[in-house]
Design a protein around this motif. Structure first.
Motif: not given
Length: 339
Positions: A10-19, A24-30
């Protein structure tokens, strides 16, 4: 061999989702920044291109080839502006008065011309007249039937075909058989050049009908082709144009004052034009609000609420009408150097 515990998974999935969310946000802004940059680049290119187009054609206004520039009478502004859209109004040559069409003629925002389809309300227009300068003169027999040409006489025995008591001046026609003037040997037909008559204006759309119809303000040109005007889209995103005409009242080739087109403008003495264009992006920018008031010469433009998501720039240039101003110039005499 040990596997992941449920907590570790669950911790690994959470970290992956945050990354993934961050990427995704960086790609959208770019992507959004790239899109806005592309809009601005196209808008700047369009504005500069529009200015260059108008400068180039204005610089040729009043070029009538071999006609003696100091002897041309440009005549008054036509009383019926509808004539600007027909061959008769554009081919206003008159040997009896040595009259040639005005090099430039401005239409105020209230003047109308029926060949300016989809003209944007509240915008002016202007007409340019000259003969072709990008190709060598051709023999009348080689002229394309239906295309307008101008022929001038080189033979001192030629007379005006409509009035034999008047010396030859020039003739504009669309049929090769309608060119009567001769060259210096008074035998060979004098060559002809294409006659250029163009009206520049702003339309409320680029594509104005069909499935691709839009509402993009566009700089367009109505060009004389044969006996009718053909409308051609030139530059998208040009939504306002202000023209200030420089009148030479002293006969020196320099503008004494500049003003907006009116019924009292002395069109035969226009020697320069200040062009102000307001260009906008062709697509809106989400989250952007244009709250500026733009100054174009002596006019101000306030953007309506419905159009405030578009980014804009103002372009200004001054064009000297060399073919009108040049012959008026007074040579500067330099006093002899003292010994």
């Amino acid at each position: 061999m040990h596997g992941f515990t449920l907590v570790e998974l669950m911790v690994g999935l959470a970290i992956g989702l945050v990354l993934i969310a961050g990427l995704g946000l960086m790609f959208a802004n770019t992507s959004q920044s790239g899109s806005e940059l592309n809009k601005s680049i196209r808008q700047i290119e369009n504005g500069r291109y529009a200015v260059q187009l108008l400068e180039d054609d204005m610089a040729h206004a009043g070029f009538y080839g071999e006609l003696p520039l100091d002897g041309i009478n440009y005549g008054p502004k036509p009383s019926d502006l509808q004539d600007l859209c027909g061959a008769t109004g554009h081919q206003g040559w008159d040997a009896a008065t040595s009259r040639a069409p005005l090099p430039i003629l401005g239409l105020s925002k209230d003047d109308s011309a029926n060949c300016l389809s989809n003209r944007l309300a509240g915008t002016p227009a202007f007409v340019i007249h000259h003969i072709g300068n990008d190709a060598a003169p051709i023999a009348p027999a080689s002229a394309t039937t239906g295309m307008a040409y101008v022929q001038t006489s080189r033979c001192n025995k030629d007379v005006d075909p409509g009035n034999p008591s008047v010396a030859a001046f020039a003739v504009a026609a669309t049929a090769p058989a309608s060119f009567p003037f001769r060259s210096l040997d008074c035998t060979t037909p004098s060559p002809v050049r294409p006659y250029i008559a163009r009206i520049y204006y702003i339309a409320s759309c680029s594509e104005c009908s069909g499935s691709g119809a839009d509402t993009i303000p566009t700089l367009k040109m109505a060009e004389l082709r044969g006996n009718s005007m053909t409308v051609i889209p030139l530059v998208e995103g040009i939504e306002q144009m202000v023209l200030e005409y420089g009148v030479d009242t002293a006969g020196t080739g320099n503008a004494s004052s500049f003003g907006i087109a009116s019924s009292t403008t002395d069109w035969g003495n226009i020697v320069a034009v200040r062009v102000h264009l307001l260009s906008r992006t062709t697509e809106p920018s989400p989250g952007f609000t244009d709250s500026k008031t733009y100054v174009l010469g002596g006019s101000t433009v306030t953007i309506p609420e419905a159009d405030k998501q578009f980014k804009r720039r103002v372009y200004t240039t001054t064009v000297r009408l060399t073919n009108v101003a040049g012959p008026r110039e007074i040579p500067v005499t330099t006093p002899p150097a003292s010994s």
